[in-house]
Write a protein that holds these residues in place. Sequence first.
Motif, PDB file in Angstrom:
ATOM      1  N   ALA A 344      39.181  49.654  44.442  1.00 53.69           N
ATOM      2  CA  ALA A 344      40.079  49.071  43.348  1.00 53.69           C
ATOM      3  C   ALA A 344      39.385  47.652  42.802  1.00 53.69           C
ATOM      4  CB  ALA A 344      41.381  48.370  44.041  1.00 53.69           C
ATOM      5  N   LYS A 347      37.106  48.914  40.162  1.00 53.54           N
ATOM      6  CA  LYS A 347      37.698  49.324  39.115  1.00 53.54           C
ATOM      7  C   LYS A 347      37.919  48.276  37.981  1.00 53.54           C
ATOM      8  CE  LYS A 347      41.448  52.641  37.767  1.00 53.54           C
ATOM      9  NZ  LYS A 347      42.418  53.590  38.157  1.00 53.54           N
ATOM     10  N   LYS A 348      38.693  47.095  38.826  1.00 50.38           N
ATOM     11  CA  LYS A 348      39.048  46.118  37.862  1.00 50.38           C
ATOM     12  C   LYS A 348      37.881  45.255  37.253  1.00 50.38           C
ATOM     13  CE  LYS A 348      42.825  45.148  41.201  1.00 50.38           C
ATOM     14  NZ  LYS A 348      43.337  44.192  42.403  1.00 50.38           N
ATOM     15  N   GLU A 351      36.815  46.381  33.738  1.00 41.55           N
ATOM     16  CA  GLU A 351      37.560  45.691  32.540  1.00 41.55           C
ATOM     17  C   GLU A 351      36.788  44.818  32.018  1.00 41.55           C
ATOM     18  OE1 GLU A 351      40.356  47.177  31.184  1.00 41.55           O
ATOM     19  OE2 GLU A 351      40.336  48.527  32.724  1.00 41.55           O
ATOM     20  N   PHE A 389      35.920  37.064  35.842  1.00 40.91           N
ATOM     21  CA  PHE A 389      36.561  38.065  36.288  1.00 40.91           C
ATOM     22  C   PHE A 389      37.029  37.563  37.672  1.00 40.91           C
ATOM     23  CE2 PHE A 389      35.405  41.308  39.771  1.00 40.91           C
ATOM     24  CZ  PHE A 389      36.574  41.975  39.753  1.00 40.91           C
ATOM     25  N   VAL A 393      41.241  37.302  38.009  1.00 34.65           N
ATOM     26  CA  VAL A 393      41.738  38.409  38.736  1.00 34.65           C
ATOM     27  C   VAL A 393      41.999  37.757  40.057  1.00 34.65           C
ATOM     28  CG1 VAL A 393      41.622  40.794  39.676  1.00 34.65           C
ATOM     29  CG2 VAL A 393      40.753  40.124  37.520  1.00 34.65           C
ATOM     30  N   TYR A 394      41.316  36.946  40.686  1.00 33.78           N
ATOM     31  CA  TYR A 394      41.341  36.604  42.166  1.00 33.78           C
ATOM     32  C   TYR A 394      41.865  34.829  42.366  1.00 33.78           C
ATOM     33  CZ  TYR A 394      39.692  41.237  42.978  1.00 33.78           C
ATOM     34  OH  TYR A 394      39.670  42.636  43.011  1.00 33.78           O
TER      35      TYR A 394
END
Length: 396
Positions: A344, A347-348, A351, A389, A393-394
């Motif tokens: 996962a 996959k992120k 992007e 990223f 995202v995190y």
Amino acid sequence: MINKSYKKLLEGKSIIRELSEYATARGKEIGYENVFDYSLGNPSVPCPDGYTDAVVDMYNQENPMTIHGYSPSLGIEDVRAAVAKSLSKRFDIAYEAKHIFMAIGAAGALAHAFRLVTEPGDEIIVFAPFFPEYKEYIGRTGAIMKVVPPQTKDFQINFEAFEATINEKTMAVLINSPNNPSGIVYSQETIKRLAQVLEEKQKEYGHEIFIISDEPYREIVFDGKDCPYPAKYYDNTLTCYSFSKSLSLPGERIGYVAVNPKAVDADILAVIMGQISRGIGHNCPASTSQLAVSKVLDETSDLSVYETNMNLLYDALVDMGFEVVRPGGTFYIFPKALEEDANAFCKKALEYDLILVPADNFGCPGYFRMAYCIDTEKVKRSIPVFQRFVKEVYSK
């Protein structure tokens, strides 16, 4: 009828190749310079001029039959002698030509080594994380691959788990140092302890247990250190080598198996591998490649860029909050993903056009591999993208 087992492999395509193909396709859309492709371990520096010069000289001066004819099954005698001389000088082991079997890259070397020391049903122990193709390399011989789980604090051998795994069916232990994918170099202490355990187990089980040492990254080590040479510490060692990384020659497909002269039946093992070739058709490496590498055995490409790239990425990843063991060699780094599911996570990352390889197939779920054999300029440009990223995202 088509072989069903091979047909089934189409369902489990190599994740590394799949991501590399994705990166290529994405590059056609946005320009490959904008795709930060850390998927494939393909050397990014040119081969030494000495190799190219040797090939050109041969084609200009040698008898065409010498460079275009079949090589002997065990390899060209003068080349085997040159490899033996180089190894003997470097590692103080009394190799002779009879101990060298020329092979089609490290894959060809491993294909012969596995079959040399196992019968169907025997076991070969592998330490995670490991190169995913080992599964097929070993499984297609009829041997059984047993995996020792990783010791993630430093990726040295997990000896407690190893001693719980080894048994009387164990005929070989496959090691890979410097390691793909972790980049870790096994310490001298690790190699000595492994040798000690195997010596004891050989006596206990009443049969030889070979170390098969897969060493294509032997020359790519950092911080001015050397990589311990397992054959110096354990007699029953088969060293499998490729010039793909040291000389940046992956497309030439040339390597060898070096049989420790102190190994059981050492004087005939190369000859037996010649017979193995009859059964697998993996024989007679290209004459040109053999002859050319024999002229540059003690040379390497300029490998310094890999250490430069490693330091850039290691510092950046640590700064971003990743757990990562600092590599001692290769051109791979192996961080822990920022979530439990590395698939996962990767996959992120797509992007953001960051091509990262999840490590489930390497026997180490929750981690991912980055092959930093790319231009340093591109590594530098990728870091702000990676930081964005992680932040977006995190929230790090």
